[in-house]
Scaffold this active site. Sequence first.
Site, mmCIF file in Angstrom:
data_model
loop_
_atom_site.group_PDB
_atom_site.id
_atom_site.type_symbol
_atom_site.label_atom_id
_atom_site.label_comp_id
_atom_site.label_asym_id
_atom_site.label_seq_id
_atom_site.Cartn_x
_atom_site.Cartn_y
_atom_site.Cartn_z
ATOM 1 N N PHE A 255 0.862 -1.185 0.000
ATOM 2 C CA PHE A 255 0.000 0.000 0.000
ATOM 3 C C PHE A 255 0.898 1.234 0.000
ATOM 4 O O PHE A 255 1.738 1.400 0.880
ATOM 5 C CB PHE A 255 -0.917 0.023 1.234
ATOM 6 C CG PHE A 255 -1.885 1.176 1.177
ATOM 7 C CD1 PHE A 255 -3.038 1.103 0.399
ATOM 8 C CD2 PHE A 255 -1.627 2.350 1.865
ATOM 9 C CE1 PHE A 255 -3.918 2.175 0.324
ATOM 10 C CE2 PHE A 255 -2.503 3.428 1.796
ATOM 11 C CZ PHE A 255 -3.655 3.343 1.025
ATOM 12 N N ASP B 263 9.426 2.609 1.176
ATOM 13 C CA ASP B 263 8.266 3.303 1.729
ATOM 14 C C ASP B 263 8.221 2.985 3.223
ATOM 15 O O ASP B 263 7.788 1.908 3.634
ATOM 16 C CB ASP B 263 6.994 2.831 1.015
ATOM 17 C CG ASP B 263 5.744 3.503 1.563
ATOM 18 O OD1 ASP B 263 5.796 4.058 2.678
ATOM 19 O OD2 ASP B 263 4.706 3.457 0.881
ATOM 20 N N LYS C 217 3.202 9.550 8.512
ATOM 21 C CA LYS C 217 2.479 9.151 9.724
ATOM 22 C C LYS C 217 3.020 9.714 11.046
ATOM 23 O O LYS C 217 2.516 10.706 11.550
ATOM 24 C CB LYS C 217 2.387 7.637 9.799
ATOM 25 C CG LYS C 217 1.438 7.058 8.726
ATOM 26 C CD LYS C 217 1.162 5.617 8.965
ATOM 27 C CE LYS C 217 0.277 4.974 7.914
ATOM 28 N NZ LYS C 217 -1.149 5.247 8.063
HETATM 29 C C1 LIG Z 1 3.246 2.229 3.715
HETATM 30 C C2 LIG Z 1 2.291 3.336 3.423
HETATM 31 N N1 LIG Z 1 2.567 4.168 2.400
HETATM 32 C C3 LIG Z 1 1.765 5.200 2.096
HETATM 33 C C4 LIG Z 1 0.603 5.432 2.806
HETATM 34 C C5 LIG Z 1 -0.283 6.584 2.451
HETATM 35 O O1 LIG Z 1 -0.184 7.576 3.413
HETATM 36 P P1 LIG Z 1 -1.286 8.726 3.505
HETATM 37 O O2 LIG Z 1 -2.555 8.086 3.907
HETATM 38 O O3 LIG Z 1 -0.737 9.669 4.540
HETATM 39 O O4 LIG Z 1 -1.364 9.347 2.163
HETATM 40 C C6 LIG Z 1 0.278 4.581 3.875
HETATM 41 C C7 LIG Z 1 -0.962 4.778 4.635
HETATM 42 O O5 LIG Z 1 -1.440 3.922 5.330
HETATM 43 C C8 LIG Z 1 1.137 3.512 4.190
HETATM 44 O O6 LIG Z 1 0.877 2.666 5.186
#
Ligand SMILES: Cc1ncc(COP(=O)(O)O)c(C=O)c1O
Length: 388
Positions: free
Chosen positions: A134, A220, A249
């Site tokens: 994700f 990520d 986050k």
């Molecule tokens: C690993 C990862 N990347 C990207 C995101 C996306 O972040 P945002 O919701 O702040 O756009 C998330 C959100 O859960 C995530 O867990």
Amino acid sequence: MAGFLMDNYPPQPVTFVRGEGSRLWDVDGKSYLDFLGGLAVTSLGHAHPAVADAIAQQARTLLHVCNLYGTTIGPEVAETLDRLIGGGGRIFFANSGAEANECAIKLARKWGGGAGRGPNGRGRYTVVSTYGSFHGRTLAALAATGQPAKHEPFQPLPEGFRHVALGDIDAMDVAIDPKVVAAVLVEPIQGEGGVNVPPKGWLGEVRRLCDERDVLLVLDEVQTGLGRTGEWFGFQHEGVRPDVVTMAKALGNGMPIGACWARAEVASAFVPGDHGTTFGGQPLAAAAARATLAVMEAEDVPARATRAGARLGEGLAALPGVASVRGRGLLLAAELTDRQAKDVAGAALAAGLVVNAVTPTAIRLAPYLLVTDDELDEALDILETVLC
Ligand SMILES: Cc1ncc(COP(=O)(O)O)c(C=O)c1O
């Protein structure tokens, strides 16, 4: 009032109005133990005094000027993040995880020469990521996200994305065609996909393939970063050296802020005008991040996450109805033997514990990193009652 909001989210069973440390209170004054932390965001707990004071003071001083002018706090935060990652990089500030990943994807395309129009004419723009990953909801981050069902309603997505199974190094070997691939984008542990930990050594093997083919390794760390897994960043468990790291986050402990770090040589692919944002790195969000990072370092949150995570993991594994526990530090999922995770999360909420169903059969626990033994035991007691 909720009638004025778009229907993006399932019906919300509780309305929270206040938080402090690991506790939340709803509109009726009922208290809850929060073991989700706003999806791994409030790593220092709700209303942490140092972060609250920093925000209040900054709000009275300077909220925002935009990136056409210099400010002092963002660069300070960038220096701290660079040190925690290992040094030698540059930071771009964004406002969310998806935006941090958009920056990484655009940087990889620019570095790779885009579709053949770049200064080096290499024409590499494809990003390889993993099924079950994700990376966010904006269009390119969604295209990188390895969940076809989430793609379906929004086709056509941007081209230049391919996916392989997590942990399958042979599939990765085939996917990394050096003629078209600019970057591999992976989470050190898949968070939203179910707290899936790749096999030990896999990330190192991916690094080796990237080195062989001059492809960027983009990690990520939006969910895994900043102490949650027991290291400052998830990749540090594997001893690999990334080219690009994204985070968000926990960085502002609830204040929206994201960041994309890149090795200086890679970062230099961007020149003024290539990428930008109105709010990214503004003094208010940066002040929250500076205060958050200062507390995180003073409290040594990676060590605390390791210790508390071991206790929580052992406690979960001993509960009736738990088949197995996976994850690292304080990012854990409990796989249930025969109950639907949604039902268990709902029953836990009714009993005063916030957790979520990360897959149909697993609940996720991501408590704040300063969690006490008493709070861990309280959460385990509630779960035991719910699972019996
Ligand atoms: C690993 C990862 N990347 C990207 C995101 C996306 O972040 P945002 O919701 O702040 O756009 C998330 C959100 O859960 C995530 O867990």
